[in-house]
Write a protein that holds these residues in place. Structure first.
Motif, PDB file in Angstrom:
ATOM      1  N   GLN A   1       0.833  -1.191   0.000  1.00 10.91           N
ATOM      2  CA  GLN A   1       0.000   0.000   0.000  1.00 10.91           C
ATOM      3  C   GLN A   1       0.869   1.244   0.000  1.00 10.91           C
ATOM      4  OE1 GLN A   1      -3.288  -0.171  -0.200  1.00 10.91           O
ATOM      5  NE2 GLN A   1      -3.164  -2.390  -0.262  1.00 10.91           N
ATOM      6  N   GLU A   2       0.342   2.333  -0.568  1.00  7.42           N
ATOM      7  CA  GLU A   2       1.029   3.610  -0.501  1.00  7.42           C
ATOM      8  C   GLU A   2       0.981   4.145   0.922  1.00  7.42           C
ATOM      9  OE1 GLU A   2      -0.229   5.382  -4.866  1.00  7.42           O
ATOM     10  OE2 GLU A   2      -0.165   6.630  -3.102  1.00  7.42           O
ATOM     11  N   LYS A   3       1.977   4.860   1.315  1.00 11.28           N
ATOM     12  CA  LYS A   3       1.935   5.562   2.587  1.00 11.28           C
ATOM     13  C   LYS A   3       1.082   6.810   2.406  1.00 11.28           C
ATOM     14  CE  LYS A   3       6.245   4.297   4.843  1.00 11.28           C
ATOM     15  NZ  LYS A   3       7.499   4.822   5.391  1.00 11.28           N
ATOM     16  N   GLN A   4       0.166   7.039   3.328  1.00  8.81           N
ATOM     17  CA  GLN A   4      -0.661   8.228   3.270  1.00  8.81           C
ATOM     18  C   GLN A   4      -0.082   9.266   4.222  1.00  8.81           C
ATOM     19  OE1 GLN A   4      -3.102   8.545   1.116  1.00  8.81           O
ATOM     20  NE2 GLN A   4      -2.695   6.484   0.360  1.00  8.81           N
ATOM     21  N   GLN A   5       0.635  10.223   3.690  1.00 15.38           N
ATOM     22  CA  GLN A   5       1.257  11.248   4.512  1.00 15.38           C
ATOM     23  C   GLN A   5       1.020  12.605   3.884  1.00 15.38           C
ATOM     24  OE1 GLN A   5       5.347  10.160   4.677  1.00 15.38           O
ATOM     25  NE2 GLN A   5       5.065   8.792   6.398  1.00 15.38           N
ATOM     26  N   SER A   6       0.740  13.586   4.699  1.00 14.02           N
ATOM     27  CA  SER A   6       0.537  14.934   4.186  1.00 14.02           C
ATOM     28  C   SER A   6       1.855  15.612   3.880  1.00 14.02           C
ATOM     29  CB  SER A   6      -0.253  15.772   5.192  1.00 14.02           C
ATOM     30  OG  SER A   6       0.440  15.821   6.435  1.00 14.02           O
ATOM     31  N   LYS A   7       2.889  15.251   4.663  1.00 10.66           N
ATOM     32  CA  LYS A   7       4.208  15.817   4.440  1.00 10.66           C
ATOM     33  C   LYS A   7       5.240  14.721   4.557  1.00 10.66           C
ATOM     34  CE  LYS A   7       3.109  20.427   6.233  1.00 10.66           C
ATOM     35  NZ  LYS A   7       3.478  21.457   7.207  1.00 10.66           N
ATOM     36  N   GLU A   8       6.315  14.857   3.764  1.00  9.84           N
ATOM     37  CA  GLU A   8       7.400  13.892   3.837  1.00  9.84           C
ATOM     38  C   GLU A   8       8.688  14.645   4.049  1.00  9.84           C
ATOM     39  OE1 GLU A   8       7.667  11.111   0.682  1.00  9.84           O
ATOM     40  OE2 GLU A   8       5.524  11.053   0.364  1.00  9.84           O
ATOM     41  N   PRO A   9       9.472  14.258   5.043  1.00 14.53           N
ATOM     42  CA  PRO A   9      10.773  14.898   5.249  1.00 14.53           C
ATOM     43  C   PRO A   9      11.632  14.742   4.014  1.00 14.53           C
ATOM     44  CG  PRO A   9      10.190  13.472   7.084  1.00 14.53           C
ATOM     45  CD  PRO A   9       9.217  13.197   5.999  1.00 14.53           C
TER      46      PRO A   9
ATOM     47  N   GLY B   1      14.171  13.581   1.398  1.00 16.20           N
ATOM     48  CA  GLY B   1      14.917  12.330   1.277  1.00 16.20           C
ATOM     49  C   GLY B   1      14.110  11.121   1.679  1.00 16.20           C
ATOM     50  N   THR B   2      12.886  11.295   2.261  1.00 19.50           N
ATOM     51  CA  THR B   2      12.089  10.140   2.658  1.00 19.50           C
ATOM     52  C   THR B   2      11.524   9.461   1.417  1.00 19.50           C
ATOM     53  OG1 THR B   2      11.472  11.160   4.727  1.00 19.50           O
ATOM     54  CG2 THR B   2      10.045   9.395   3.933  1.00 19.50           C
ATOM     55  N   ARG B   3      11.532   8.139   1.421  1.00 21.75           N
ATOM     56  CA  ARG B   3      11.032   7.402   0.284  1.00 21.75           C
ATOM     57  C   ARG B   3       9.763   6.662   0.667  1.00 21.75           C
ATOM     58  NH1 ARG B   3      14.642   6.940  -3.815  1.00 21.75           N
ATOM     59  NH2 ARG B   3      16.689   7.782  -3.374  1.00 21.75           N
ATOM     60  N   SER B   4       8.730   6.826  -0.131  1.00 20.35           N
ATOM     61  CA  SER B   4       7.496   6.084   0.096  1.00 20.35           C
ATOM     62  C   SER B   4       7.250   5.177  -1.085  1.00 20.35           C
ATOM     63  CB  SER B   4       6.315   7.039   0.261  1.00 20.35           C
ATOM     64  OG  SER B   4       6.145   7.813  -0.901  1.00 20.35           O
ATOM     65  N   PHE B   5       6.798   3.968  -0.820  1.00 23.48           N
ATOM     66  CA  PHE B   5       6.631   2.996  -1.891  1.00 23.48           C
ATOM     67  C   PHE B   5       5.487   3.365  -2.811  1.00 23.48           C
ATOM     68  CE2 PHE B   5       7.322  -0.769  -4.048  1.00 23.48           C
ATOM     69  CZ  PHE B   5       6.128  -1.387  -4.328  1.00 23.48           C
TER      70      PHE B   5
ATOM     71  N   THR C   1       9.997   3.022  -6.301  1.00 24.00           N
ATOM     72  CA  THR C   1       9.578   3.719  -5.104  1.00 24.00           C
ATOM     73  C   THR C   1       9.690   5.200  -5.364  1.00 24.00           C
ATOM     74  OG1 THR C   1      10.417   1.924  -3.784  1.00 24.00           O
ATOM     75  CG2 THR C   1      10.000   3.988  -2.642  1.00 24.00           C
ATOM     76  N   PRO C   2       8.579   5.867  -5.658  1.00 29.41           N
ATOM     77  CA  PRO C   2       8.651   7.290  -5.949  1.00 29.41           C
ATOM     78  C   PRO C   2       9.289   8.062  -4.808  1.00 29.41           C
ATOM     79  CG  PRO C   2       6.503   6.420  -6.527  1.00 29.41           C
ATOM     80  CD  PRO C   2       7.243   5.340  -5.778  1.00 29.41           C
ATOM     81  N   SER C   3       9.979   9.107  -5.161  1.00 29.10           N
ATOM     82  CA  SER C   3      10.644   9.925  -4.155  1.00 29.10           C
ATOM     83  C   SER C   3      10.664  11.363  -4.616  1.00 29.10           C
ATOM     84  CB  SER C   3      12.077   9.437  -3.947  1.00 29.10           C
ATOM     85  OG  SER C   3      12.818  10.343  -3.177  1.00 29.10           O
ATOM     86  N   ASP C   4      10.548  12.285  -3.691  1.00 34.30           N
ATOM     87  CA  ASP C   4      10.637  13.691  -4.028  1.00 34.30           C
ATOM     88  C   ASP C   4      12.084  14.145  -4.148  1.00 34.30           C
ATOM     89  OD1 ASP C   4       7.754  14.801  -2.104  1.00 34.30           O
ATOM     90  OD2 ASP C   4       7.934  13.740  -3.990  1.00 34.30           O
ATOM     91  N   ALA C   5      12.999  13.247  -3.820  1.00 31.00           N
ATOM     92  CA  ALA C   5      14.411  13.594  -3.871  1.00 31.00           C
ATOM     93  C   ALA C   5      14.862  13.743  -5.312  1.00 31.00           C
ATOM     94  CB  ALA C   5      15.238  12.521  -3.175  1.00 31.00           C
TER      95      ALA C   5
ATOM     96  N   ALA D   1       0.477  12.223  -7.696  1.00 33.18           N
ATOM     97  CA  ALA D   1       0.094  10.810  -7.786  1.00 33.18           C
ATOM     98  C   ALA D   1       1.058   9.907  -7.034  1.00 33.18           C
ATOM     99  CB  ALA D   1       0.036  10.384  -9.248  1.00 33.18           C
ATOM    100  N   LYS D   2       2.221  10.461  -6.643  1.00 29.44           N
ATOM    101  CA  LYS D   2       3.273   9.686  -6.006  1.00 29.44           C
ATOM    102  C   LYS D   2       3.640   8.465  -6.848  1.00 29.44           C
ATOM    103  CE  LYS D   2       2.439  11.169  -1.270  1.00 29.44           C
ATOM    104  NZ  LYS D   2       2.245  10.759   0.138  1.00 29.44           N
ATOM    105  N   ASP D   3       3.888   8.744  -8.099  1.00 32.11           N
ATOM    106  CA  ASP D   3       4.226   7.671  -9.032  1.00 32.11           C
ATOM    107  C   ASP D   3       4.987   8.266 -10.211  1.00 32.11           C
ATOM    108  OD1 ASP D   3       4.361   5.159 -10.094  1.00 32.11           O
ATOM    109  OD2 ASP D   3       2.272   5.092 -10.784  1.00 32.11           O
ATOM    110  N   TYR D   4       5.782   7.431 -10.872  1.00 38.98           N
ATOM    111  CA  TYR D   4       6.451   7.846 -12.091  1.00 38.98           C
ATOM    112  C   TYR D   4       5.473   7.768 -13.255  1.00 38.98           C
ATOM    113  CZ  TYR D   4      10.794   7.480  -9.441  1.00 38.98           C
ATOM    114  OH  TYR D   4      11.791   7.660  -8.514  1.00 38.98           O
ATOM    115  N   LYS D   5       5.697   8.604 -14.258  1.00 39.11           N
ATOM    116  CA  LYS D   5       4.746   8.703 -15.354  1.00 39.11           C
ATOM    117  C   LYS D   5       5.002   7.697 -16.482  1.00 39.11           C
ATOM    118  CE  LYS D   5       3.599  13.580 -14.687  1.00 39.11           C
ATOM    119  NZ  LYS D   5       3.528  14.924 -15.327  1.00 39.11           N
TER     120      LYS D   5
END
Length: 229
Positions: free
Chosen positions: A3-11, A13-17, A41-45, A210-214
């Motif tokens: 499952q995706e992590k449901q978070q409003s904010k991510e520190p 470098g944090t990686r969510s699947f 694993t999408p990442s904002d990094a 979407a927290k996903d690659y396109k």
């Protein structure tokens, strides 16, 4: 499925699947049903840098090649146990993947960055048809096994070690990226008379919403030789 992590904010470098494999249903060959998606694993990094040194692909040893099956030969079914791509330093064990209750192909665990999966209801590498192999671009713990998959070139050799002791070598024909919204199911999953291989991971721009690659990166390869390991 993960499952995706449901978070409003991510520190930073944090990686969510990301999502599990979401391959749109495509009937292929022997009536197989597959579904396409991201394996990463999408990442904002920021994107990770490429390898400093890439070892050249090397053909099978001469002695082994002398004992190898000729071109056009197909092999009986045998589960793959290890994937080796020397040019991008991949040496990873396999795990079987199945379509889950949701109708989507489950993906490898998000906490293992050196693991690939193969679609167990499909053909095994070396059998006639396109064997499907998926791996993560990145994981919760860092770069994934297929981080550099998009950098391989035509002619690159891919070895698959099988449970019967044989080693099947495939040569890359092309490496292409496709939008997940317009994924060419027929081309990727179609039945083939000869043994072929498809290596799939995610790629392209990362969609933060979407927290996903396109996109999906797909390697198309055909078998060139099989030998006893």
């Amino acid at each position: 499925m993960v499952q995706e992590k449901q978070q409003s904010k991510e520190p930073p470098g944090t990686r969510s699947f990301g999502r599990a494999l979401l391959w749109p249903l495509a009937a292929v060959g022997l009536g197989l049903l597959l579904i396409h998606n991201s394996v990463g694993t999408p990442s904002d990094a920021k994107p990770l840098a490429g390898p400093v040194i890439a070892a050249p692909a090397s053909p099978p040893p001469a002695a082994a090649t002398a004992r190898a099956h000729g071109a056009g030969t197909t092999l009986p079914r045998a589960e793959p146990t290890r994937l080796i791509i020397r040019s991008i330093a991949v040496d990873a064990p396999f795990m079987p993947l199945s379509i889950g209750a949701s109708g989507r192909l489950d993906s490898p665990p998000p906490n293992d960055n050196n693991l690939v999966g193969w679609f167990r209801e499909g053909v095994t590498p070396g059998e006639p048809g396109a064997a499907i192999v998926a791996g993560h671009l990145d994981t919760k713990s860092g770069p994934g096994v297929f981080l550099y998959l998009g950098s391989v070139r035509p002619g690159t050799l891919v070895d698959v070690v099988r449970g019967d002791g044989s080693v099947v070598t495939f040569a890359v024909d092309s490496v292409e990226s496709f939008s997940k919204e317009n994924f060419p199911d027929d081309r990727v999953y179609k039945d083939t008379p000869d043994p072929q291989l498809r290596l799939i991971t995610c790629g392209g721009e990362y969609d933060k919403k979407a927290k996903d690659y396109k996109e999906n990166v797909v390697v198309f390869a055909h078998m060139v030789v099989a030998r006893q390991g």
